[in-house]
Design a protein around this motif. Sequence first.
Motif, short mmCIF file in Angstrom:
data_model
loop_
_atom_site.label_atom_id
_atom_site.label_comp_id
_atom_site.label_asym_id
_atom_site.label_seq_id
_atom_site.Cartn_x
_atom_site.Cartn_y
_atom_site.Cartn_z
N LEU A 148 53.66 40.86 54.05
CA LEU A 148 52.66 41.16 53.03
C LEU A 148 52.98 40.32 51.81
N GLY A 149 51.97 39.67 51.27
CA GLY A 149 52.21 38.80 50.12
C GLY A 149 51.09 38.85 49.12
N ILE A 150 51.25 38.07 48.07
CA ILE A 150 50.29 38.05 46.97
C ILE A 150 49.65 36.67 46.90
N ALA A 151 48.33 36.64 46.69
CA ALA A 151 47.58 35.39 46.64
C ALA A 151 46.70 35.37 45.40
N TRP A 152 46.49 34.18 44.87
CA TRP A 152 45.62 34.03 43.70
C TRP A 152 45.05 32.62 43.67
N HIS A 153 43.99 32.46 42.88
CA HIS A 153 43.33 31.16 42.72
C HIS A 153 43.96 30.45 41.54
N THR A 154 44.53 29.28 41.79
CA THR A 154 45.27 28.58 40.73
C THR A 154 44.37 28.10 39.60
N GLY A 155 43.07 27.90 39.89
CA GLY A 155 42.18 27.36 38.87
C GLY A 155 41.54 28.39 37.98
N THR A 156 41.59 29.67 38.37
CA THR A 156 40.87 30.68 37.60
C THR A 156 41.75 31.86 37.20
N VAL A 157 43.05 31.77 37.42
CA VAL A 157 43.91 32.90 37.11
C VAL A 157 43.91 33.15 35.61
N THR A 158 43.74 34.40 35.21
CA THR A 158 43.72 34.79 33.80
C THR A 158 45.13 35.17 33.36
N PRO A 159 45.38 35.22 32.04
CA PRO A 159 46.70 35.67 31.59
C PRO A 159 47.05 37.06 32.09
N ALA A 160 46.06 37.97 32.12
CA ALA A 160 46.34 39.33 32.61
C ALA A 160 46.72 39.29 34.08
N ALA A 161 46.01 38.50 34.88
CA ALA A 161 46.34 38.37 36.30
C ALA A 161 47.69 37.71 36.48
#
Length: 304
Positions: free
Chosen positions: A277-290
Amino acid sequence: MVTDIRQLRHFLAVAEDLHFGRAAERLGITQPPLSQSIQALEAELGVALFTRNRRMVALTPVGAAWLPHVRQVVSDAAALPVLARRIARGEVGTVRLGFVSTAIYSLLPDLVAKHKAGQPDVELHLFEQTSDIQIEGLLEGTVDVGLIIPPARALHPALRYRPLLREPLVAAVPTGWIDSGQLATAAGGVSATALAEKPLLLFPRRSAPAFHDLVTGYLATAQAGVPLGQEAVQMQTIISLVSAGLGFALVPQSLRNLARAGVSFLPLSPQPPSVELGIAWHTGTVTPAADGFIATALGEAGTR
Protein backbone atom coordinates in the motif's frame (compact mmCIF):
# COMPACT_ATOMS: atom_id res chain seq x y z
CA MET A 1 -17.57 49.61 -6.94
CA VAL A 2 -15.29 50.12 -3.92
CA THR A 3 -11.86 48.97 -5.02
CA ASP A 4 -9.60 50.65 -2.45
CA ILE A 5 -9.41 49.10 1.01
CA ARG A 6 -7.98 52.42 2.21
CA GLN A 7 -11.36 54.08 1.70
CA LEU A 8 -12.96 51.48 3.95
CA ARG A 9 -10.31 52.05 6.62
CA HIS A 10 -10.96 55.79 6.34
CA PHE A 11 -14.70 55.25 6.79
CA LEU A 12 -14.07 52.96 9.76
CA ALA A 13 -11.81 55.49 11.50
CA VAL A 14 -14.28 58.35 11.11
CA ALA A 15 -17.22 56.13 12.13
CA GLU A 16 -15.44 55.06 15.31
CA ASP A 17 -14.11 58.52 16.29
CA LEU A 18 -16.97 60.64 14.88
CA HIS A 19 -14.36 63.34 14.40
CA PHE A 20 -12.41 63.96 11.21
CA GLY A 21 -9.41 65.49 12.98
CA ARG A 22 -8.91 62.65 15.45
CA ALA A 23 -9.55 60.05 12.74
CA ALA A 24 -6.97 61.67 10.47
CA GLU A 25 -4.42 61.73 13.29
CA ARG A 26 -5.03 58.02 14.00
CA LEU A 27 -4.58 57.23 10.31
CA GLY A 28 -1.41 59.29 10.08
CA ILE A 29 -2.75 61.64 7.41
CA THR A 30 -4.03 65.20 7.32
CA GLN A 31 -7.71 66.04 7.51
CA PRO A 32 -8.30 67.33 3.94
CA PRO A 33 -7.31 64.07 2.19
CA LEU A 34 -9.51 62.16 4.67
CA SER A 35 -12.50 64.37 3.95
CA GLN A 36 -11.92 63.97 0.22
CA SER A 37 -11.69 60.19 0.58
CA ILE A 38 -15.01 60.02 2.43
CA GLN A 39 -16.69 62.29 -0.12
CA ALA A 40 -15.37 60.13 -2.97
CA LEU A 41 -16.65 57.00 -1.22
CA GLU A 42 -20.12 58.48 -0.74
CA ALA A 43 -20.18 59.60 -4.36
CA GLU A 44 -19.13 56.14 -5.53
CA LEU A 45 -21.81 54.45 -3.41
CA GLY A 46 -24.44 57.05 -4.16
CA VAL A 47 -25.42 57.30 -0.48
CA ALA A 48 -24.63 59.59 2.45
CA LEU A 49 -22.69 57.84 5.19
CA PHE A 50 -22.28 60.78 7.58
CA THR A 51 -24.12 63.93 8.54
CA ARG A 52 -21.78 66.84 9.28
CA ASN A 53 -22.03 70.29 10.75
CA ARG A 54 -19.63 72.57 12.57
CA ARG A 55 -20.31 70.96 15.95
CA MET A 56 -20.58 67.25 15.22
CA VAL A 57 -20.22 64.29 12.86
CA ALA A 58 -22.77 61.47 12.99
CA LEU A 59 -23.44 58.31 11.04
CA THR A 60 -26.53 58.24 8.86
CA PRO A 61 -28.80 55.20 9.26
CA VAL A 62 -27.19 53.74 6.16
CA GLY A 63 -23.70 54.39 7.54
CA ALA A 64 -24.56 52.84 10.91
CA ALA A 65 -25.98 49.71 9.26
CA TRP A 66 -22.99 49.43 6.94
CA LEU A 67 -20.42 49.82 9.74
CA PRO A 68 -20.30 46.20 11.05
CA HIS A 69 -19.93 44.88 7.50
CA VAL A 70 -17.03 47.24 6.81
CA ARG A 71 -15.43 46.32 10.13
CA GLN A 72 -15.55 42.64 9.15
CA VAL A 73 -14.11 43.29 5.68
CA VAL A 74 -11.25 45.39 7.09
CA SER A 75 -10.52 42.75 9.71
CA ASP A 76 -10.51 40.01 7.08
CA ALA A 77 -8.25 42.07 4.84
CA ALA A 78 -5.78 42.57 7.68
CA ALA A 79 -5.66 38.82 8.20
CA LEU A 80 -5.01 38.03 4.53
CA PRO A 81 -1.18 38.25 4.62
CA VAL A 82 -1.04 35.88 7.60
CA LEU A 83 -3.52 33.55 5.89
CA ALA A 84 -1.46 33.53 2.69
CA ARG A 85 1.65 32.51 4.62
CA ARG A 86 -0.27 29.76 6.46
CA ILE A 87 -1.63 28.45 3.14
CA ALA A 88 1.89 28.41 1.71
CA ARG A 89 3.08 26.40 4.73
CA GLY A 90 0.25 23.88 4.29
CA GLU A 91 -1.41 24.88 7.56
CA VAL A 92 -4.72 25.84 5.92
CA GLY A 93 -6.46 24.22 2.98
CA THR A 94 -8.27 21.14 1.78
CA VAL A 95 -6.92 17.71 0.84
CA ARG A 96 -9.08 15.35 -1.22
CA LEU A 97 -7.83 11.94 -0.17
CA GLY A 98 -8.70 8.76 -2.02
CA PHE A 99 -8.05 5.41 -0.37
CA VAL A 100 -8.54 1.71 -1.05
CA SER A 101 -10.83 -0.10 1.36
CA THR A 102 -8.00 -2.11 2.93
CA ALA A 103 -6.41 1.13 4.19
CA ILE A 104 -9.31 1.56 6.63
CA TYR A 105 -7.99 -1.36 8.66
CA SER A 106 -4.29 -0.52 8.50
CA LEU A 107 -2.76 2.94 8.35
CA LEU A 108 -5.61 5.30 7.41
CA PRO A 109 -7.16 5.95 10.87
CA ASP A 110 -3.84 6.73 12.57
CA LEU A 111 -2.66 8.76 9.60
CA VAL A 112 -5.78 10.94 9.54
CA ALA A 113 -5.69 11.40 13.32
CA LYS A 114 -2.01 12.42 13.33
CA HIS A 115 -2.43 14.92 10.50
CA LYS A 116 -5.54 16.47 12.06
CA ALA A 117 -3.67 16.84 15.34
CA GLY A 118 -0.76 18.58 13.63
CA GLN A 119 -2.77 20.63 11.12
CA PRO A 120 -6.27 21.18 12.57
CA ASP A 121 -7.15 23.83 9.95
CA VAL A 122 -6.60 21.47 7.01
CA GLU A 123 -9.84 19.80 5.91
CA LEU A 124 -9.56 16.18 4.79
CA HIS A 125 -12.22 15.00 2.35
CA LEU A 126 -12.10 11.19 2.23
CA PHE A 127 -13.17 9.09 -0.76
CA GLU A 128 -13.13 5.28 -0.68
CA GLN A 129 -12.12 4.26 -4.21
CA THR A 130 -10.36 1.45 -6.00
CA SER A 131 -6.80 2.16 -7.13
CA ASP A 132 -7.73 2.59 -10.80
CA ILE A 133 -10.36 5.22 -9.97
CA GLN A 134 -7.89 7.08 -7.77
CA ILE A 135 -5.26 7.13 -10.52
CA GLU A 136 -7.83 8.59 -12.92
CA GLY A 137 -8.78 11.15 -10.28
CA LEU A 138 -5.17 12.20 -9.74
CA LEU A 139 -4.72 12.75 -13.47
CA GLU A 140 -8.05 14.58 -13.85
CA GLY A 141 -7.57 16.75 -10.77
CA THR A 142 -10.50 15.40 -8.74
CA VAL A 143 -8.24 13.80 -6.11
CA ASP A 144 -5.16 15.38 -4.49
CA VAL A 145 -3.61 12.32 -2.86
CA GLY A 146 -4.31 8.61 -3.21
CA LEU A 147 -3.61 5.61 -0.98
CA ILE A 148 -3.37 2.89 -3.61
CA ILE A 149 -2.22 -0.63 -4.32
CA PRO A 150 0.28 0.09 -7.10
CA PRO A 151 -0.50 -1.38 -10.51
CA ALA A 152 1.93 -3.73 -12.20
CA ARG A 153 2.40 -1.26 -15.06
CA ALA A 154 4.30 1.98 -14.62
CA LEU A 155 2.29 4.97 -13.48
CA HIS A 156 1.78 8.04 -15.67
CA PRO A 157 4.96 10.18 -15.71
CA ALA A 158 3.12 13.02 -13.98
CA LEU A 159 2.37 10.86 -10.94
CA ARG A 160 4.74 10.07 -8.12
CA TYR A 161 4.40 7.04 -5.84
CA ARG A 162 6.03 6.05 -2.56
CA PRO A 163 5.38 2.77 -0.67
CA LEU A 164 4.03 3.05 2.87
CA LEU A 165 3.22 -0.48 4.05
CA ARG A 166 3.70 -4.11 3.08
CA GLU A 167 1.74 -6.90 4.76
CA PRO A 168 1.25 -10.59 4.03
CA LEU A 169 -1.99 -12.09 2.81
CA VAL A 170 -4.05 -14.27 5.14
CA ALA A 171 -7.02 -16.50 4.41
CA ALA A 172 -10.44 -15.20 5.45
CA VAL A 173 -12.63 -18.30 5.75
CA PRO A 174 -16.09 -19.02 7.14
CA THR A 175 -15.74 -20.13 10.75
CA GLY A 176 -18.43 -22.72 10.02
CA TRP A 177 -16.07 -24.49 7.60
CA ILE A 178 -13.60 -25.04 10.44
CA ASP A 179 -16.22 -26.05 13.01
CA SER A 180 -17.85 -28.54 10.64
CA GLY A 181 -14.57 -30.04 9.45
CA GLN A 182 -15.05 -28.83 5.86
CA LEU A 183 -11.67 -27.11 6.04
CA ALA A 184 -8.58 -28.77 7.46
CA THR A 185 -6.33 -26.48 9.50
CA ALA A 186 -2.98 -27.08 11.13
CA ALA A 187 -1.24 -25.11 13.87
CA GLY A 188 -3.81 -22.37 13.56
CA GLY A 189 -3.19 -21.90 9.85
CA VAL A 190 -4.31 -23.27 6.52
CA SER A 191 -2.50 -24.48 3.44
CA ALA A 192 -3.34 -23.22 -0.02
CA THR A 193 -4.01 -26.80 -1.16
CA ALA A 194 -6.62 -27.21 1.59
CA LEU A 195 -8.55 -24.40 -0.08
CA ALA A 196 -8.60 -26.21 -3.44
CA GLU A 197 -12.02 -26.53 -5.05
CA LYS A 198 -13.55 -24.04 -2.60
CA PRO A 199 -15.08 -20.86 -4.09
CA LEU A 200 -12.82 -17.82 -4.13
CA LEU A 201 -14.21 -14.34 -3.45
CA LEU A 202 -12.17 -11.64 -5.15
CA PHE A 203 -11.96 -8.14 -6.61
CA PRO A 204 -12.71 -7.94 -10.36
CA ARG A 205 -9.44 -7.78 -12.26
CA ARG A 206 -10.53 -4.59 -14.07
CA SER A 207 -10.81 -2.78 -10.71
CA ALA A 208 -7.71 -4.13 -8.95
CA PRO A 209 -5.49 -5.96 -11.46
CA ALA A 210 -2.40 -5.99 -9.23
CA PHE A 211 -4.23 -7.46 -6.24
CA HIS A 212 -6.22 -9.87 -8.43
CA ASP A 213 -3.05 -11.19 -10.05
CA LEU A 214 -1.27 -11.45 -6.68
CA VAL A 215 -4.00 -13.70 -5.30
CA THR A 216 -4.55 -15.86 -8.38
CA GLY A 217 -0.82 -16.14 -9.02
CA TYR A 218 -0.17 -17.38 -5.49
CA LEU A 219 -2.92 -19.99 -5.70
CA ALA A 220 -1.73 -21.14 -9.12
CA THR A 221 1.86 -21.48 -7.88
CA ALA A 222 0.61 -23.48 -4.91
CA GLN A 223 -1.33 -25.68 -7.38
CA ALA A 224 -4.57 -24.92 -5.57
CA GLY A 225 -7.18 -24.82 -8.29
CA VAL A 226 -10.16 -22.85 -7.03
CA PRO A 227 -13.38 -21.78 -8.76
CA LEU A 228 -14.34 -18.11 -8.71
CA GLY A 229 -17.31 -17.80 -6.40
CA GLN A 230 -18.20 -14.10 -6.53
CA GLU A 231 -16.59 -10.80 -7.40
CA ALA A 232 -17.03 -7.60 -5.36
CA VAL A 233 -15.29 -4.23 -5.45
CA GLN A 234 -15.33 -3.47 -1.70
CA MET A 235 -13.38 -5.45 0.87
CA GLN A 236 -16.19 -5.13 3.42
CA THR A 237 -18.54 -6.79 0.92
CA ILE A 238 -16.12 -9.65 0.35
CA ILE A 239 -15.78 -10.27 4.09
CA SER A 240 -19.57 -10.19 4.44
CA LEU A 241 -19.84 -12.88 1.75
CA VAL A 242 -17.25 -14.95 3.61
CA SER A 243 -19.34 -14.56 6.78
CA ALA A 244 -22.35 -15.91 4.88
CA GLY A 245 -20.36 -19.03 3.94
CA LEU A 246 -20.23 -18.27 0.23
CA GLY A 247 -16.48 -18.73 -0.12
CA PHE A 248 -13.05 -17.69 1.11
CA ALA A 249 -10.83 -14.73 0.33
CA LEU A 250 -7.15 -13.89 0.56
CA VAL A 251 -6.82 -10.50 2.20
CA PRO A 252 -4.16 -8.29 3.84
CA GLN A 253 -3.60 -9.36 7.43
CA SER A 254 -4.80 -5.97 8.74
CA LEU A 255 -8.33 -7.09 7.80
CA ARG A 256 -8.25 -8.98 11.08
CA ASN A 257 -9.13 -5.61 12.62
CA LEU A 258 -12.54 -5.89 10.95
CA ALA A 259 -13.42 -8.72 13.40
CA ARG A 260 -16.50 -9.84 11.50
CA ALA A 261 -18.62 -12.53 13.20
CA GLY A 262 -18.47 -15.87 11.38
CA VAL A 263 -15.09 -15.13 9.76
CA SER A 264 -11.73 -16.60 10.79
CA PHE A 265 -8.45 -15.14 9.58
CA LEU A 266 -5.76 -17.80 9.18
CA PRO A 267 -2.06 -17.65 8.28
CA LEU A 268 -1.27 -19.25 4.92
CA SER A 269 1.25 -21.80 3.80
CA PRO A 270 3.35 -21.92 1.78
CA GLN A 271 4.73 -18.46 2.47
CA PRO A 272 2.14 -16.01 1.08
CA PRO A 273 3.00 -12.90 -0.91
CA SER A 274 2.77 -9.43 0.58
CA VAL A 275 0.53 -6.68 -0.71
CA GLU A 276 1.89 -3.16 -0.88
CA LEU A 277 0.00 0.00 0.00
CA GLY A 278 1.45 3.35 -0.96
CA ILE A 279 0.75 7.01 -1.53
CA ALA A 280 0.46 8.68 -4.94
CA TRP A 281 0.12 12.29 -6.04
CA HIS A 282 0.34 14.49 -9.13
CA THR A 283 3.65 16.33 -9.17
CA GLY A 284 2.28 19.23 -11.22
CA THR A 285 -0.77 20.08 -9.12
CA VAL A 286 0.13 19.17 -5.54
CA THR A 287 -0.96 21.90 -3.11
CA PRO A 288 0.91 22.91 0.05
CA ALA A 289 -1.82 21.27 2.15
CA ALA A 290 -1.52 18.04 0.15
CA ASP A 291 2.27 18.23 0.36
CA GLY A 292 1.97 18.45 4.14
CA PHE A 293 -0.26 15.39 4.24
CA ILE A 294 2.21 13.47 2.07
CA ALA A 295 5.00 14.40 4.49
CA THR A 296 2.91 13.13 7.40
CA ALA A 297 2.23 9.85 5.60
CA LEU A 298 5.89 9.30 4.73
CA GLY A 299 6.87 10.13 8.30
CA GLU A 300 4.35 7.62 9.64
CA ALA A 301 5.65 4.96 7.27
CA GLY A 302 9.16 5.57 8.53
CA THR A 303 8.09 4.77 12.09
CA ARG A 304 6.34 1.48 11.30
